[in-house]
Design an enzyme around this catalytic site. Structure first.
Site, PDB file in Angstrom:
ATOM      1  N   HIS A   1      -6.170 -11.357   5.312  1.00  0.00           N
ATOM      2  CA  HIS A   1      -6.229 -11.220   3.856  1.00  0.00           C
ATOM      3  C   HIS A   1      -5.196 -12.101   3.130  1.00  0.00           C
ATOM      4  CE1 HIS A   1      -8.785  -8.009   4.956  1.00  0.00           C
ATOM      5  NE2 HIS A   1      -7.899  -7.056   5.053  1.00  0.00           N
TER       6      HIS A   1
ATOM      7  N   GLU B   1       0.860  -1.182   0.000  1.00  0.00           N
ATOM      8  CA  GLU B   1       0.000   0.000   0.000  1.00  0.00           C
ATOM      9  C   GLU B   1       0.894   1.229   0.000  1.00  0.00           C
ATOM     10  OE1 GLU B   1      -3.793  -0.327   2.399  1.00  0.00           O
ATOM     11  OE2 GLU B   1      -2.402  -1.527   3.563  1.00  0.00           O
TER      12      GLU B   1
HETATM   13  C1  BG6 Z   1      -7.989  -3.449   5.775  1.00  0.00           C
HETATM   14  C2  BG6 Z   1      -6.859  -2.992   6.652  1.00  0.00           C
HETATM   15  O1  BG6 Z   1      -8.509  -4.669   6.207  1.00  0.00           O
HETATM   16  O2  BG6 Z   1      -7.513  -3.597   4.440  1.00  0.00           O
HETATM   17  C3  BG6 Z   1      -6.250  -1.705   6.136  1.00  0.00           C
HETATM   18  O3  BG6 Z   1      -7.341  -2.801   7.973  1.00  0.00           O
HETATM   19  C4  BG6 Z   1      -5.845  -1.856   4.692  1.00  0.00           C
HETATM   20  O4  BG6 Z   1      -5.123  -1.324   6.917  1.00  0.00           O
HETATM   21  C5  BG6 Z   1      -7.007  -2.403   3.872  1.00  0.00           C
HETATM   22  O5  BG6 Z   1      -5.475  -0.570   4.225  1.00  0.00           O
HETATM   23  C6  BG6 Z   1      -6.574  -2.721   2.457  1.00  0.00           C
HETATM   24  O6  BG6 Z   1      -7.694  -3.046   1.703  1.00  0.00           O
HETATM   25  P1  BG6 Z   1      -7.804  -2.628   0.187  1.00  0.00           P
HETATM   26  O7  BG6 Z   1      -9.080  -3.217  -0.276  1.00  0.00           O
HETATM   27  O8  BG6 Z   1      -7.780  -1.120   0.148  1.00  0.00           O
HETATM   28  O9  BG6 Z   1      -6.604  -3.204  -0.461  1.00  0.00           O
END
Ligand code: BG6
Length: 511
Positions: free
Chosen positions: A248, A224
């Site tokens: 995840h 990210e």
């Molecule tokens: C969330 C986390 O579950 O997933 C966050 O708590 C993270 O920290 C996010 O930024 C990322 O999800 P996506 O869908 O934006 O990749």
């Protein structure tokens, strides 16, 4: 996607951010596609003292800012908003649930008249045990007849370690059966994650190769570019391991590694992913020391702007030992994956936002062509891009035109964006609709959450108790500590660095 039968959605924590930014905007997107039940209502429940009108006004702002259908005519938004109601109670207090029950029943009578309710817990995790218990004590957990039903959706994090996840499962199951419980991992709602199942199990060409005989290693990255976005209070108690990896990334690993299910129904699929989690080789002290790297981002400049280091973020302790990056090597000890390393990493404040799974195939047994590099840098790779620029990419060797037999790696690519006529539902749209239709395939079963905690618990404990395990700093905007490269002990192999070489334009880059 199928239109569900008549029902209500009751959102606990309705005055919070998730309701305004995600749940209501995505429900509105379903409404615009005519995918909500014909008779339907959303009831927001929270302690904040709103009227229906104030709640609708706030949700309207949410729709106008965050819905993909935000440019819909006002009449359409207003028609949807008329389905929204609000009840204010202290959700921790069991005595207030009789009132809640009466009010929900009243709204049900004038809207869906179905007795079918989904309870969505979008509250702080401390309430994940308390609200189901109060729903149980007030009798809201069951409709009392066979024609209608009650379901419960729970946001992450489901527990903060194995013990707390077991306790939570135990306490919720006193009032809700496993079939009624829908534990969200929004990654499973992403279109490309589901496509992983289709890629694997609808193509004759991949599955025969999908094992230790042909695959060298598997790599999963979820990077990210953002920092912790003002969530210091939450993140300090979580860190990248609990926030991203335990849920995840392990879920993605589960789908990559699972055996073909007997059928495409929730239990057949979830029976296979749980076997993967149960086959994860337990991490020894030595593995934790040598095969896991943690890091924390340091203040740096990104695109000319100074960004703070993690320890300077609001709500973060100046001597915090919470990791914002984690990279890990592990093994799945079963027949299919014996000896194949899995490498996974995730981090905040990295150079770009990208989530991808890379299947690295083994090299050819004999090098026929002169310029084929040794090691595996020219091996075939199947890159499954979860986000952004969703798609699939196969890298393979081609002859460079002209004299000799020079080999160059080229890409064969598919981008979801090429299917411009197809609407890509957001993860929450997909998951909300699935729950409305009683499809739990993309939700996590209780045993799977526990198995994933069992795997990461020793890491949490070692990091907490053993200060000699290093925490590496990495400049914000970089790919994390360089030491993470040392997890690969095979010459010539390291992480795939999308965008590191900007000439390699096979991925969307923010840099
Ligand atoms: C969330 C986390 O579950 O997933 C966050 O708590 C993270 O920290 C996010 O930024 C990322 O999800 P996506 O869908 O934006 O990749």
């Amino acid at each position: 996607m199928r239109k569900p039968e008549n029902q209500l959605t009751v959102i606990f924590g309705a005055s919070g951010d998730l309701t305004k930014r995600k749940l209501i905007p995505d429900l509105f997107d379903l409404f615009v596609q005519n995918l909500l039940p014909d008779k339907y209502a959303v009831i927001g429940v929270s302690r904040t003292n709103y009227s229906n009108e104030i709640f609708r006004d706030i949700m309207k702002e949410g729709i106008k800012s965050f819905s993909r259908s935000k440019n819909s005519p006002d009449e359409m938004i207003d028609e949807f908003l008329r389905k929204l109601f609000y009840i204010s109670i202290n959700t921790s207090n069991p005595d207030e649930y009789d009132y809640l029950k009466t009010e929900i029943d009243k709204i049900d009578k004038i809207t869906s008249n179905s007795g079918n309710y989904i309870f969505y817990l979008s509250t702080p995790p401390a309430l994940y045990g308390i609200i189901p218990e109060n729903l149980g004590l007030s009798g809201l957990n069951t409709s009392g007849n066979e024609k209608s039903w009650r379901r419960l959706i729970i946001e992450k994090p489901f527990g903060y370690d194995l013990k707390s996840a077991q306790e939570l499962n135990h306490s919720i199951k006193k009032h809700f059966a496993e079939e009624q419980i829908y534990r969200i991992d929004h990654f499973l709602g992403k279109e490309t994650v589901q496509n992983l199942l289709v890629t694997r199990f609808s193509n004759g060409i991949f599955e025969p190769l999908w094992n230790r005989n042909y695959i060298n290693h598997i790599e999963i990255t979820s990077a990210e570019s953002v920092g912790i976005e003002g969530r210091g209070g939450y993140y300090e108690g979580s860190g990248a391991l609990r926030d991203m990896l335990q849920n995840h990334l392990l879920q993605l690993a589960g789908l990559v590694a699972m055996e073909p299910p007997a059928n495409f129904d929730p239990d057949s699929i979830r029976n296979e992913t749980i076997k993967v989690f149960q086959s994860l080789r337990p991490l020894s002290d030595e593995d934790i020391r040598n095969n896991i790297i943690r890091g924390q981002y340091l203040s740096s400049h990104i695109k000319g702007n100074k960004v703070p280091g993690y320890r300077e973020e609001t709500g973060v302790s100046p001597d915090s030992r919470t990791e914002t990056f984690v990279a890990m090597k592990f093994f799945v000890d079963n027949w299919r994956w014996g000896g194949v390393p899995f490498y996974i990493r995730t981090g905040k404040r990295m150079p770009t936002r990208v989530t991808e799974i890379v299947v690295h195939f083994k090299a050819t047994p004999h090098k026929l062509f002169m310029n084929m590099s040794s090691g595996c840098s020219s091996c075939n790779q199947l890159v499954i891009r979860i986000q952004p620029d969703e798609g699939i990419l196969l890298k393979f060797g081609m002859k460079v035109p002209g004299g000799g037999f020079n080999v160059q790696t080229v890409n064969m690519e598919f981008h979801y964006s090429d299917l411009s006529h197809e609407y890509m539902p957001s993860a929450y749209e997909r998951l909300l609709l699935d729950c409305m239709n009683a499809d739990s395939t993309l939700y996590i079963r209780g045993d799977a959450v526990e198995a994933c905690w069992k795997f990461v618990d020793p890491v949490v404990a070692a990091w907490k108790n053993d200060n000699s395990i290093k925490m590496y700093g990495y400049p914000a905007g970089s790919w994390g500590p360089e030491t993470a490269d040392s997890l690969f002990d095979i010459a010539g192999i390291t992480w795939r660095y999308p965008c590191k070489n900007l000439a390699d334009n096979d991925l969307y880059c923010e840099l």
